[in-house]
Design a protein around this motif. Structure first.
Motif, PDB file in Angstrom:
ATOM      1  N   GLU A  28     -24.836  -9.084 -10.339  1.00 48.17           N
ATOM      2  CA  GLU A  28     -25.473  -7.169 -10.308  1.00 48.17           C
ATOM      3  C   GLU A  28     -25.290  -6.380  -9.367  1.00 48.17           C
ATOM      4  OE1 GLU A  28     -29.366  -5.914 -11.330  1.00 48.17           O
ATOM      5  OE2 GLU A  28     -29.741  -7.357 -13.198  1.00 48.17           O
ATOM      6  N   LEU A  29     -25.378  -7.018  -8.370  1.00 47.15           N
ATOM      7  CA  LEU A  29     -24.264  -6.495  -6.990  1.00 47.15           C
ATOM      8  C   LEU A  29     -23.002  -5.936  -7.282  1.00 47.15           C
ATOM      9  CD1 LEU A  29     -25.231  -5.485  -3.670  1.00 47.15           C
ATOM     10  CD2 LEU A  29     -25.029  -7.955  -3.295  1.00 47.15           C
ATOM     11  N   ALA A  30     -21.830  -7.579  -7.443  1.00 45.78           N
ATOM     12  CA  ALA A  30     -20.684  -7.187  -7.397  1.00 45.78           C
ATOM     13  C   ALA A  30     -20.665  -6.502  -8.465  1.00 45.78           C
ATOM     14  CB  ALA A  30     -20.145  -8.568  -7.879  1.00 45.78           C
ATOM     15  N   ASP A  31     -21.226  -6.052  -9.577  1.00 47.62           N
ATOM     16  CA  ASP A  31     -20.711  -5.509 -10.711  1.00 47.62           C
ATOM     17  C   ASP A  31     -20.866  -3.781  -9.925  1.00 47.62           C
ATOM     18  OD1 ASP A  31     -20.136  -6.985 -12.514  1.00 47.62           O
ATOM     19  OD2 ASP A  31     -21.485  -7.049 -14.057  1.00 47.62           O
ATOM     20  N   GLU A  32     -22.008  -3.440  -9.066  1.00 42.80           N
ATOM     21  CA  GLU A  32     -22.668  -2.337  -8.659  1.00 42.80           C
ATOM     22  C   GLU A  32     -21.254  -1.994  -7.456  1.00 42.80           C
ATOM     23  OE1 GLU A  32     -26.406   0.328  -6.743  1.00 42.80           O
ATOM     24  OE2 GLU A  32     -26.485  -2.042  -7.172  1.00 42.80           O
ATOM     25  N   LEU A  33     -20.902  -2.512  -6.582  1.00 44.80           N
ATOM     26  CA  LEU A  33     -20.056  -2.654  -5.728  1.00 44.80           C
ATOM     27  C   LEU A  33     -18.448  -1.978  -6.941  1.00 44.80           C
ATOM     28  CD1 LEU A  33     -20.374  -6.254  -3.379  1.00 44.80           C
ATOM     29  CD2 LEU A  33     -20.790  -3.045  -3.179  1.00 44.80           C
ATOM     30  N   ALA A 114     -10.022 -16.543   1.495  1.00 48.04           N
ATOM     31  CA  ALA A 114     -10.777 -17.443   0.771  1.00 48.04           C
ATOM     32  C   ALA A 114     -11.879 -17.269   0.955  1.00 48.04           C
ATOM     33  CB  ALA A 114     -10.303 -19.498   0.970  1.00 48.04           C
ATOM     34  N   GLY A 115     -12.528 -16.952  -0.842  1.00 48.74           N
ATOM     35  CA  GLY A 115     -13.603 -16.319  -0.586  1.00 48.74           C
ATOM     36  C   GLY A 115     -13.813 -17.321  -2.744  1.00 48.74           C
ATOM     37  N   LEU A 116     -15.247 -16.932  -3.006  1.00 60.62           N
ATOM     38  CA  LEU A 116     -15.975 -17.354  -3.764  1.00 60.62           C
ATOM     39  C   LEU A 116     -16.248 -16.071  -5.180  1.00 60.62           C
ATOM     40  CD1 LEU A 116     -18.361 -19.758  -2.650  1.00 60.62           C
ATOM     41  CD2 LEU A 116     -16.114 -20.760  -3.227  1.00 60.62           C
ATOM     42  N   ARG A 117     -15.469 -16.560  -6.186  1.00 54.86           N
ATOM     43  CA  ARG A 117     -15.592 -15.519  -7.121  1.00 54.86           C
ATOM     44  C   ARG A 117     -17.125 -15.708  -8.029  1.00 54.86           C
ATOM     45  NH1 ARG A 117     -11.414 -13.191  -9.128  1.00 54.86           N
ATOM     46  NH2 ARG A 117      -9.312 -14.954  -9.008  1.00 54.86           N
ATOM     47  N   PRO A 118     -17.967 -13.585  -8.008  1.00 55.60           N
ATOM     48  CA  PRO A 118     -19.150 -14.178  -8.251  1.00 55.60           C
ATOM     49  C   PRO A 118     -19.296 -14.600  -9.824  1.00 55.60           C
ATOM     50  CG  PRO A 118     -18.103 -11.991  -7.973  1.00 55.60           C
ATOM     51  CD  PRO A 118     -17.029 -12.539  -7.605  1.00 55.60           C
ATOM     52  N   GLY A 119     -21.001 -14.941  -9.957  1.00 55.38           N
ATOM     53  CA  GLY A 119     -20.503 -15.424 -11.734  1.00 55.38           C
ATOM     54  C   GLY A 119     -20.429 -17.105 -11.948  1.00 55.38           C
ATOM     55  N   THR A 120     -18.729 -16.803 -11.420  1.00 52.49           N
ATOM     56  CA  THR A 120     -18.038 -18.533 -11.659  1.00 52.49           C
ATOM     57  C   THR A 120     -18.734 -19.153 -10.609  1.00 52.49           C
ATOM     58  OG1 THR A 120     -16.354 -18.142 -11.121  1.00 52.49           O
ATOM     59  CG2 THR A 120     -16.988 -17.997 -13.467  1.00 52.49           C
ATOM     60  N   GLY A 121     -18.558 -18.937  -9.251  1.00 56.17           N
ATOM     61  CA  GLY A 121     -18.794 -19.154  -7.942  1.00 56.17           C
ATOM     62  C   GLY A 121     -17.530 -20.375  -7.782  1.00 56.17           C
ATOM     63  N   GLU A 122     -15.970 -19.844  -8.625  1.00 54.37           N
ATOM     64  CA  GLU A 122     -14.681 -20.779  -8.746  1.00 54.37           C
ATOM     65  C   GLU A 122     -13.778 -20.221  -7.175  1.00 54.37           C
ATOM     66  OE1 GLU A 122     -10.456 -19.599  -9.885  1.00 54.37           O
ATOM     67  OE2 GLU A 122     -12.308 -18.590 -10.565  1.00 54.37           O
ATOM     68  N   ALA A 123     -13.581 -20.764  -6.766  1.00 51.69           N
ATOM     69  CA  ALA A 123     -12.669 -21.145  -5.668  1.00 51.69           C
ATOM     70  C   ALA A 123     -11.508 -20.176  -5.069  1.00 51.69           C
ATOM     71  CB  ALA A 123     -12.747 -22.028  -4.402  1.00 51.69           C
ATOM     72  N   VAL A 124     -11.058 -18.962  -4.601  1.00 51.35           N
ATOM     73  CA  VAL A 124     -10.741 -18.294  -4.595  1.00 51.35           C
ATOM     74  C   VAL A 124      -9.413 -18.256  -3.666  1.00 51.35           C
ATOM     75  CG1 VAL A 124      -9.202 -16.045  -5.471  1.00 51.35           C
ATOM     76  CG2 VAL A 124     -11.169 -16.797  -6.383  1.00 51.35           C
ATOM     77  N   THR A 125      -8.147 -18.760  -3.109  1.00 49.13           N
ATOM     78  CA  THR A 125      -7.239 -18.430  -2.096  1.00 49.13           C
ATOM     79  C   THR A 125      -5.916 -16.816  -2.467  1.00 49.13           C
ATOM     80  OG1 THR A 125      -7.232 -20.932  -1.470  1.00 49.13           O
ATOM     81  CG2 THR A 125      -6.360 -19.587  -0.503  1.00 49.13           C
ATOM     82  N   LEU A 126      -6.010 -15.882  -1.755  1.00 45.87           N
ATOM     83  CA  LEU A 126      -5.631 -15.209  -1.808  1.00 45.87           C
ATOM     84  C   LEU A 126      -4.550 -14.546  -1.167  1.00 45.87           C
ATOM     85  CD1 LEU A 126      -7.227 -12.384  -3.626  1.00 45.87           C
ATOM     86  CD2 LEU A 126      -5.241 -11.634  -2.673  1.00 45.87           C
ATOM     87  N   THR A 127      -3.112 -14.609  -1.338  1.00 41.99           N
ATOM     88  CA  THR A 127      -2.041 -14.646  -0.406  1.00 41.99           C
ATOM     89  C   THR A 127      -1.870 -13.454  -0.353  1.00 41.99           C
ATOM     90  OG1 THR A 127      -1.315 -16.682  -0.033  1.00 41.99           O
ATOM     91  CG2 THR A 127       0.267 -15.425   1.260  1.00 41.99           C
ATOM     92  N   THR A 128      -2.012 -12.667   0.636  1.00 42.50           N
ATOM     93  CA  THR A 128      -1.733 -10.471  -0.171  1.00 42.50           C
ATOM     94  C   THR A 128      -0.501 -10.118   2.334  1.00 42.50           C
ATOM     95  OG1 THR A 128      -1.813  -8.430  -0.535  1.00 42.50           O
ATOM     96  CG2 THR A 128      -3.287 -10.196   1.005  1.00 42.50           C
ATOM     97  N   ASP A 129      -0.284  -8.983   1.544  1.00 42.65           N
ATOM     98  CA  ASP A 129       0.395  -7.964   2.853  1.00 42.65           C
ATOM     99  C   ASP A 129      -0.034  -6.303   2.795  1.00 42.65           C
ATOM    100  OD1 ASP A 129       2.262  -7.437   0.249  1.00 42.65           O
ATOM    101  OD2 ASP A 129       3.515  -8.882   0.988  1.00 42.65           O
ATOM    102  N   ALA A 130       0.449  -5.891   3.824  1.00 44.16           N
ATOM    103  CA  ALA A 130       0.286  -4.751   4.016  1.00 44.16           C
ATOM    104  C   ALA A 130      -0.760  -3.985   3.487  1.00 44.16           C
ATOM    105  CB  ALA A 130       1.475  -4.292   3.008  1.00 44.16           C
ATOM    106  N   PHE A 131      -1.405  -2.832   2.537  1.00 41.22           N
ATOM    107  CA  PHE A 131      -2.063  -1.877   2.972  1.00 41.22           C
ATOM    108  C   PHE A 131      -3.708  -2.806   2.155  1.00 41.22           C
ATOM    109  CE2 PHE A 131      -5.242   1.135   0.831  1.00 41.22           C
ATOM    110  CZ  PHE A 131      -4.927   1.945   1.802  1.00 41.22           C
TER     111      PHE A 131
END
Length: 165
Positions: A28-33, A114-131
């Protein structure tokens, strides 16, 4: 929807608690954010402490921002950590919790998170850059009890905000 809290609210300077991403309240918090971020012009990210909740949850979406190179769309992460950081560069930042100021902050231009998705708890690793990398670091800082003002080089790198979105 909850209101965005502003400095010097103590929740903004306190390390937020890790969360169970499967907890329905966290979902719910995730949806509100996301709803608050979307309703706030110019907002590209929002962390739970910014709405008065001491929880390591935040959302980011830099889609369509002129400074964005890589974008992963709208996403929410719980208990996120930066695993790798490189290509450090200064850049101007603002924050809804510090509405009257901007500042020059040195951040990594390329990160792996690295983080976890709300709801599923799925582990996520994200690579990104810039902004998008800057936005992620800014929100992770909120979860660690830090504002961009804690990262500026000094008073000479803080400015009155000239434009309100």
């Amino acid at each position: 929807m909850r209101a965005v809290v502003t400095a010097p609210a103590s929740v903004l300077s306190t390390v937020a608690a890790e969360v169970d991403p499967a907890d329905p309240e966290i979902v719910e918090l995730a949806d509100e954010l996301v709803a608050i971020m979307r309703a706030s012009p110019g907002c590209v990210g929002l962390a739970a402490p910014q709405i008065g909740v001491s929880a390591q949850v935040f959302c980011v979406d830099v889609t369509g921002h002129p400074k964005a190179a890589t974008t992963h769309g709208t996403f929410v992460l719980c208990n996120a950590k930066v695993l790798e950081a490189s290509r450090w560069r200064p850049g101007r930042e603002g924050c809804m919790s510090v509405p009257d100021l901007t500042g020059d902050v040195k951040r990594a231009g390329r990160i792996v998170v690295a983080g976890l998705r709300p709801g599923t708890g799925e582990a996520v690793t994200l690579t990104t850059d810039a902004f998008e990398a800057r936005a992620l670091q800014h929100e992770i800082d909120h979860c660690a009890g830090k504002l961009f003002l804690d990262r500026v080089a000094g008073a000479h790198a803080i400015y009155q905000r000239k434009v309100y979105l």
